[in-house]
Design a protein around this motif. Structure first.
Motif, PDB file in Angstrom:
ATOM      1  N   PRO A   1       1.072  -1.627  12.007  1.00  0.00           N
ATOM      2  CA  PRO A   1       1.968  -1.286  13.113  1.00  0.00           C
ATOM      3  C   PRO A   1       3.156  -0.464  12.619  1.00  0.00           C
ATOM      4  N   ILE A   2       3.692   0.372  13.506  1.00  0.00           N
ATOM      5  CA  ILE A   2       4.859   1.183  13.143  1.00  0.00           C
ATOM      6  C   ILE A   2       6.104   0.301  13.080  1.00  0.00           C
ATOM      7  N   GLU A   3       6.290  -0.514  14.114  1.00  0.00           N
ATOM      8  CA  GLU A   3       7.450  -1.407  14.160  1.00  0.00           C
ATOM      9  C   GLU A   3       7.023  -2.828  13.807  1.00  0.00           C
TER      10      GLU A   3
ATOM     11  N   THR B   1       0.829  -1.199   0.000  1.00  0.00           N
ATOM     12  CA  THR B   1       0.000   0.000   0.000  1.00  0.00           C
ATOM     13  C   THR B   1       0.869   1.256   0.000  1.00  0.00           C
ATOM     14  N   ASP B   2       0.553   2.185  -0.881  1.00  0.00           N
ATOM     15  CA  ASP B   2       1.258   3.463  -0.851  1.00  0.00           C
ATOM     16  C   ASP B   2       0.808   4.254   0.375  1.00  0.00           C
ATOM     17  N   ILE B   3       1.737   4.976   0.979  1.00  0.00           N
ATOM     18  CA  ILE B   3       1.444   5.790   2.149  1.00  0.00           C
ATOM     19  C   ILE B   3       1.230   7.234   1.695  1.00  0.00           C
TER      20      ILE B   3
ATOM     21  N   HIS C   1       7.804   0.533   4.373  1.00  0.00           N
ATOM     22  CA  HIS C   1       7.613   1.706   3.516  1.00  0.00           C
ATOM     23  C   HIS C   1       8.712   2.754   3.661  1.00  0.00           C
ATOM     24  N   PHE C   2       9.665   2.542   4.578  1.00  0.00           N
ATOM     25  CA  PHE C   2      10.648   3.591   4.853  1.00  0.00           C
ATOM     26  C   PHE C   2      11.486   3.932   3.628  1.00  0.00           C
TER      27      PHE C   2
ATOM     28  N   ARG D   1      18.813   8.763   3.828  1.00  0.00           N
ATOM     29  CA  ARG D   1      18.484   7.949   5.004  1.00  0.00           C
ATOM     30  C   ARG D   1      16.969   7.812   5.139  1.00  0.00           C
ATOM     31  N   ASP D   2      16.575   6.734   5.824  1.00  0.00           N
ATOM     32  CA  ASP D   2      15.157   6.517   6.091  1.00  0.00           C
ATOM     33  C   ASP D   2      14.639   7.573   7.065  1.00  0.00           C
TER      34      ASP D   2
END
Length: 218
Positions: free
Chosen positions: A23-25, A2-4, A37-38, A47-48
């Motif tokens: 979830p974030i992590e 999924t695109d953010i 997605h980073f 960098r991410d």
């Protein structure tokens, strides 16, 4: 994948629309997470980007990412110093008797083998403050705006259950988990002040599952 959606972008910050359920992590058991997605969210940078704060897996809406270490440090301090304006929308599994108010409860974390960990209202806990306002009612449920002053874990969720006596719809920890496929909480707006630049301001549109229950923002 999924695109953010990106709600705000400049050289030191991104505000993204985090989908509910992501979830974030990365979970211990594996599976998808925002980390997937980073690389996409580098947007030409080397960098991410790094999340500055946390919102629950189920919660949709505004999430601030820092694009360099100095920005991360400054933004984190703004959250710590309670300078960040946060606006949430939630659907309650019932209708409160008042139209608005402020919930002040001290919160502590507890854990048990049967239920896992959760937050409870406790006199020896950390102080927490949430201002709330009723925005609408439909089918015995209420759309409520929350403006938390503090940023405790699960603050709005436990404040609904212990402060208003009505959990968020779909909340499996502080309610019965029924009525919705997720805990119905949405990070609708974020304002982060900056010393020498205009503030970071972002608004996340109301998600489809809120609209499907007959609610609109505004």
């Amino acid at each position: 994948m999924t695109d953010i959606s990106i709600l705000f972008e400049d050289g030191e910050a991104l505000v993204i629309y985090k989908p509910g359920g992501l979830p974030i992590e990365r979970p211990r058991k594996g599976g998808r997470s925002l980390e997937d997605h980073f690389a996409q969210l580098r947007l030409g940078f080397q960098r991410d980007p790094v999340p500055v704060h946390r919102i629950d897996t189920d919660t949709s809406g505004c999430l601030l990412l820092a694009r360099n270490p100095k920005a991360l440090k400054r933004f984190a301090k703004a959250f710590e110093d309670r300078l960040v304006g946060k606006r949430y929308l939630g659907i309650l599994a019932g209708v409160p008797s008042d139209a608005e108010g402020t919930i002040e409860l001290s919160l502590s974390k507890i854990s048990s083998a049967e239920k896992g960990w959760r937050m409870i209202a406790a006199k020896k806990g950390k102080p927490s403050v949430t201002h709330w306002k009723l925005l609408g009612e439909k089918d015995g449920r209420a759309l409520v705006e929350f403006r938390p002053e503090t940023g405790r874990t699960h603050q709005i969720r436990i404040h609904c259950q212990a402060g208003l006596g009505l959990p968020l719809l779909g909340d499996p920890v502080y309610g019965d988990g029924k009525g919705a496929p997720r805990t119905m909480l949405h990070a609708a707006g974020l304002v982060v002040p900056r010393d020498k630049k205009d503030p970071i301001e972002a608004t996340a549109p109301l998600p489809r599952d809120f609209a499907a229950l007959g609610f609109s923002d505004g």
